[in-house]
Structure formats: structure tokens, C-alpha cells
Design an enzyme around this catalytic site. Sequence first.
Site, PDB file in Angstrom:
ATOM      1  N   SER A   1      36.434  37.055  42.427  1.00 35.29           N
ATOM      2  CA  SER A   1      37.234  38.093  41.684  1.00 35.29           C
ATOM      3  C   SER A   1      37.966  37.471  40.252  1.00 35.29           C
ATOM      4  CB  SER A   1      38.222  38.786  42.255  1.00 35.29           C
ATOM      5  OG  SER A   1      39.406  37.966  42.919  1.00 35.29           O
TER       6      SER A   1
ATOM      7  N   LYS B   1      40.109  42.412  36.578  1.00 35.83           N
ATOM      8  CA  LYS B   1      40.897  43.387  35.957  1.00 35.83           C
ATOM      9  C   LYS B   1      41.001  43.840  34.745  1.00 35.83           C
ATOM     10  CE  LYS B   1      44.035  43.132  39.650  1.00 35.83           C
ATOM     11  NZ  LYS B   1      44.766  44.481  40.101  1.00 35.83           N
TER      12      LYS B   1
END
Length: 404
Positions: A304, A55
Site C-alpha cells: 500500500s 491514498k
Amino acid sequence: MNLNTLTLDDILEAKERIRDICVDTKLIYSSDLSKNCGNQVYIKPENLQLTGAFKLRGALNKIRKLTDEQRRRGLIASSAGNHAQGVAYSANRLGIKATIVMPRTTPLIKVQATKEYGVNVILRGECYDEAYEEAKRLEKEKGYIFIHPFDDVEIMAGQGTIALEILEELKDTDAILVPIGGGGLISGIAVAAKSINPKIKVIGVEPEGAKAMKVSMDEGKLVNLLQVDTIADGGAVKNPGHIAFDIIKEYVDEIITVDDFELMEAVFILMEKHKLVVEATGALTVAALNKLKLKGKKVVSLVSGGNIDVVTMASMLNRGLLLRGRIFCFSVKLQDNPGQLLNISRILEKRGANVIRLQHDQFKAIDRLKHVVLEITVETNGYEHIDEIIKELNWEGYEVYRVY
């Protein structure tokens, strides 16, 4: 940059914009995962990124493009955790005030890590979408600049830099597996990958209990879920992105779903085989590897994020041990006379089972003047090993009651 159009040039520019801070996470070849799914599997470990997740890429790209006037107004964001840290880290580095709204269900490690960057954290709602509503309210009330976690092409461009790194390192990649929450990550990766090589398969993975994008793709229109139920908190999105949906329709080949049990097993595998600490959402693509229709291809599995608290991690690892037949708990009823416990120990030793816990309880037996109940938890090497132990105990005259 068109507010609703994402191009390869946007992603190439984002790469230059964030390269001084973001880590180029190198691929890790997995012989174990490759063997199990019949492909050559490479892990893209974004859990090793600064702030522990991908992110940061999108948040940094977006915030660095803001004008001085926008920066003075301050930032507002909503997040289940990883976007929060990406915005907080970027704001801290650039000297910008920021407020982050997080669901009350956000793991403590993510809340604490976000606060440590010096931003104001507000806990509201039970899921991401409720936190989002509060953030949008504050945007209007305070005049903050809202940093969307996924449905923003500048955010997507930052996330798309992952695909650039993959293809620089493994030019003949056949497929990239990408987790889906709101859809921003896969949008950026799909545009970058398909622009460089249209033959690459881009495959999304969603939690079975929060498959808003798959339902939307199946129905040909954006669908908002009434509720979500998954351990993958980063993927627990009821309302996927509008821009993301349009990009995914055009560029993404397929969406696979996995359940919570498959996720827990994937977390366990990554920890045991690769010593990678991964949160449930981060393990989505690993959980999907055995569901691929591809064989003999070079597949990149994007891990992720790795922001998971110790208590949750311990719980998942224990569940992973059970799912893979590595722990076996059973009970047997014994005659209440000397030597019975020793005989059970002999059988377990013969079959190579390591005793973890043992409870010898006379009061659990109905006829407790004659019998006792022995409950044992042992470490095993899989389901075949468990079957061998049960058969050996049965052959010795013991009736085995499986606890778990």
C-alpha cells in the site's frame, strides 16, 4: 451517492474522475513469494503511486467532487502521513488551501513531503486518533471541509479503483490481500471485487498491536482500542470506521494479523527480492502470505505505500537480516598467544562466512593475563550456515557465546 452506501457504479465513476493523475500500478509476479506460500503471488505496488501510496486515489476523488463554495472554505485533514500527502497533492493541483494535522510521531519524511505541497502542517498528539480530534476541532472553529482518511464512501470509491485495475489485468484472481488501518481501503476494494466476481476472497491484514477491526469483527460490534503498539504507523488506528465496519462485515472473508517481527522481515524481502522500498504498513499483506489457508491460487498482495525515512529503513533492514539468519555475532575466549586469531579466521574462511566486524579485547576476559575475548560479526547465508559455523568452532575446541 448515498452517504453510507458504496456501489460498483460509484467506483467506476471514481476511476474516470482520477485517471488523468493517478498511476495504474501494474502487477508484479513474485516467484519467491509464490514458492514460499504455495500460491501464485502478484504484488500490486501502490508504493509506486504518485505521493508514494494509494491514498491519493481516495483524496483526489473526494476533493474533485466538492462544490466551488466548499473549495473556497479550505480543507482540513488528519493523517499519519500518506493521506496527508494525498490531500496535499490534490489541493495543490486544484488550487485549494489545506491544513493537515499529523501525529507528532509521524516519520519526518512524511511530514516534510506534505509541507512541500504548500499546505499548512500542524503536529498534534501521539497517534492518529489524537490528530483526528484536533482536526475536527479546527473544522468547527474555522469552517473547513474535513477530508476523512477512511470512513467516507467517496474516499472508499477512490481506493476501490485498485480492485478494478487488478481485475482488468488478472481476471481470474482468486484472492486479494488488503492492509487495514481504519478500513476505507479494504471497503472500496471489497465492494468492487465482490461486485465483479462474488467468488473472489477478500482478506484483510492488520498489525497484531492495532487489530481494532479484527476485534470488532470477532465481537460483532465496533470496538475502539484503548491503545495501539505497532511499527506500522499507517495502521495504528484505535477507532476504525463505522461505515467501513458495516461494509467489511458484509464483503470481507477474513482478517489476519501479523506481528512487528513478521513485518520487518517482509520489508526486507521486498527490498532484497524485488527492489521495492516499502514502509511497514505497506508490507502487511506480504507478511501474511504464509498464514493463508489457500493453496495453488492466484493471490494479489497489495503493497500500500513506500513512504519510509532512511534511518527507519536501515533499522528495519538490519533487523530483517537478523531475523533471516543473515548476520551472526558471537564471541569466543582465546589463549593470549600468537596464531589464535589466524586460526579463527581460517575456520570462518573454510565455512564461507564474511567478517563484517571484529573486536579483540583483553579487558573483557576475567583472567585477562591468560585469555582475550574475541567478538566477531559475520555475514551468513541463513540459520543452517550459522549452525555449521558453530559446530566447526566447537570441533576446534572453541566455546561459542552467541551475542545475536
